[in-house]
Motif scaffolding. Structure first.
Motif, short mmCIF file in Angstrom:
data_model
loop_
_atom_site.label_atom_id
_atom_site.label_comp_id
_atom_site.label_asym_id
_atom_site.label_seq_id
_atom_site.Cartn_x
_atom_site.Cartn_y
_atom_site.Cartn_z
N ASN A 47 0.83 -1.21 0.00
CA ASN A 47 0.00 0.00 0.00
C ASN A 47 0.86 1.25 0.00
O ASN A 47 0.51 2.28 -0.60
CB ASN A 47 -0.93 -0.01 1.22
N HIS A 95 1.67 4.80 -3.23
CA HIS A 95 1.62 6.26 -3.06
C HIS A 95 2.97 6.93 -3.39
O HIS A 95 3.11 8.13 -3.13
CB HIS A 95 1.20 6.59 -1.62
N ASP A 119 2.26 9.67 -5.77
CA ASP A 119 1.68 10.83 -5.11
C ASP A 119 2.77 11.67 -4.44
O ASP A 119 2.71 12.91 -4.44
CB ASP A 119 0.65 10.40 -4.05
N SER A 159 -6.06 16.68 -11.53
CA SER A 159 -5.40 15.41 -11.26
C SER A 159 -4.28 15.59 -10.24
O SER A 159 -4.12 14.77 -9.31
CB SER A 159 -4.83 14.82 -12.55
N ARG A 211 -5.75 16.19 -6.85
CA ARG A 211 -6.32 14.95 -6.32
C ARG A 211 -5.23 14.06 -5.73
O ARG A 211 -5.42 13.45 -4.67
CB ARG A 211 -7.06 14.23 -7.45
N GLN A 212 -4.07 13.97 -6.38
CA GLN A 212 -3.00 13.11 -5.88
C GLN A 212 -2.42 13.66 -4.58
O GLN A 212 -2.11 12.89 -3.66
CB GLN A 212 -1.90 12.96 -6.94
N GLY A 217 -4.03 15.56 -2.45
CA GLY A 217 -5.07 15.32 -1.45
C GLY A 217 -5.09 13.88 -0.96
O GLY A 217 -5.32 13.62 0.22
N ARG A 218 -4.87 12.95 -1.89
CA ARG A 218 -4.84 11.54 -1.51
C ARG A 218 -3.68 11.25 -0.56
O ARG A 218 -3.82 10.49 0.40
CB ARG A 218 -4.74 10.68 -2.77
N SER A 276 -4.53 12.52 2.81
CA SER A 276 -5.54 11.65 3.44
C SER A 276 -4.90 10.40 4.03
O SER A 276 -5.23 9.99 5.14
CB SER A 276 -6.61 11.28 2.41
N VAL A 277 -3.97 9.82 3.26
CA VAL A 277 -3.30 8.61 3.74
C VAL A 277 -2.43 8.92 4.95
O VAL A 277 -2.42 8.17 5.94
CB VAL A 277 -2.45 8.00 2.61
#
Length: 302
Positions: free
Chosen positions: A5, A9, A12, A38, A41-42, A44-45, A48-49
């Motif tokens: 996982n 990322h 990102d 895009s 979004r990356q 932000g991801r 978030s992680v």
């Protein structure tokens, strides 16, 4: 988080580092050839992680949070390691080869760098050099520049490099001009002379001098101004006035007696002075074609 996982990322993290290097989502998107949404979004991801905010977003600019500053440093290390892997083949090449694209200011390129290029090209026959001579600060990533030569005391974030030399500015005039109008003995005398100065900024009419803690600012004027040092040099040689020139521009004419150095006891603190840097993307590894050029210029000019 499991290792698989985490690996998902890495892209990102690279996008996040590019956003910081570029200064905005839109600039990073242009560099990578994707949409700003895009990129956003990356990032932000990734936030978030990690469950932390990396960037403070405003309508005008981005600002790293404390956690974002630490994360950016680690992401830069990751990208540097990736570049090292992709450049391994170049590391093990016996002879440097390929093309090096170099950006530099006009005066520095013409008067400092260009005179040494013939010897470099003879020494490294498999290395080609493309010089982009411009006074604007180019984007190394967006314009595929390998090396930027800049006069700055604050190298921009995302770049590293080596100092090449200090640029000092001198005040000088031709003997014929001085015979006619007199030799200034103090900076304030320059207010009564025809002065050759930079023409693209009002502050360049304010010449600053320092000596043993004493500082004088003089507003100069003259009938001829130019934003290129070679033109001001030729103006001084044509007896048009007192010129402010980089030391490397005026050196030969002073040595030949064509120009006379003025106010030698004073330091002329020009807005155009500072440190010449050789700048390139932060990376512990450099391709051999770039490394030999950097070492060569340092040897010649440091």
């Amino acid at each position: 988080m499991r290792i698989n996982n985490q690996l998902e990322h890495l892209a990102d993290m690279a996008v996040f580092a590019n956003v910081v290097n570029c200064g905005s989502f839109s600039a990073a998107a242009r560099r990578m050839g994707v949409s700003p949404s895009s990129v956003s979004r990356q990032v932000g991801r990734l936030e978030s992680v990690l469950q932390i905010r990396l960037l403070e977003r405003t309508t005008r600019k981005l600002r790293l949070t404390d956690a974002g500053t630490v994360a950016y440093s680690r992401c830069q290390d990751m990208l540097a390691s990736a570049r090292e892997v992709f450049a391994l083949s170049d590391t093990h090449t016996a002879m440097p080869r390929g093309t090096v694209r170099v950006s530099m200011p006009k005066a520095v390129g013409f008067q400092l760098i260009h005179p040494h290029m013939s010897d470099f090209l003879q020494k490294y026959p498999d290395v080609n050099v493309q010089m982009m001579v411009t006074d604007r600060n180019v984007d190394l990533f967006e314009e595929a520049i390998d090396l930027a030569i800049r006069v700055t005391d604050s190298p921009p974030i995302g770049l590293t490099g080596r100092t090449l030399m200090q640029i000092k500015h001198l005040i000088c005039a031709s003997p014929l001009y001085l015979d006619k109008y007199g030799i200034p003995s103090h900076p304030r005398d320059l207010a009564h002379h025809q002065c050759l100065y930079l023409s693209d900024d009002e502050r360049h009419c304010q010449w600053r001098f320092a000596r043993s803690g004493e500082v004088h600012n003089v507003k100069v004027s003259g009938r001829y101004a130019a934003n290129h040092s070679e033109i001001r040099l030729q103006g001084a040689l044509s007896h048009l006035g007192v010129a402010s020139l980089p030391e490397f521009t005026a050196r030969r004419a002073i040595q030949n007696g064509e120009l006379q150095l003025l106010l030698p006891d004073w330091e002329h603190q020009s807005h155009q002075g500072g440190t010449v840097w050789l700048l390139y993307p932060s990376n512990r590894f450099l391709p051999s074609k770039l490394r030999v050029l950097i070492d060569y210029l340092v040897q010649k000019l440091h």
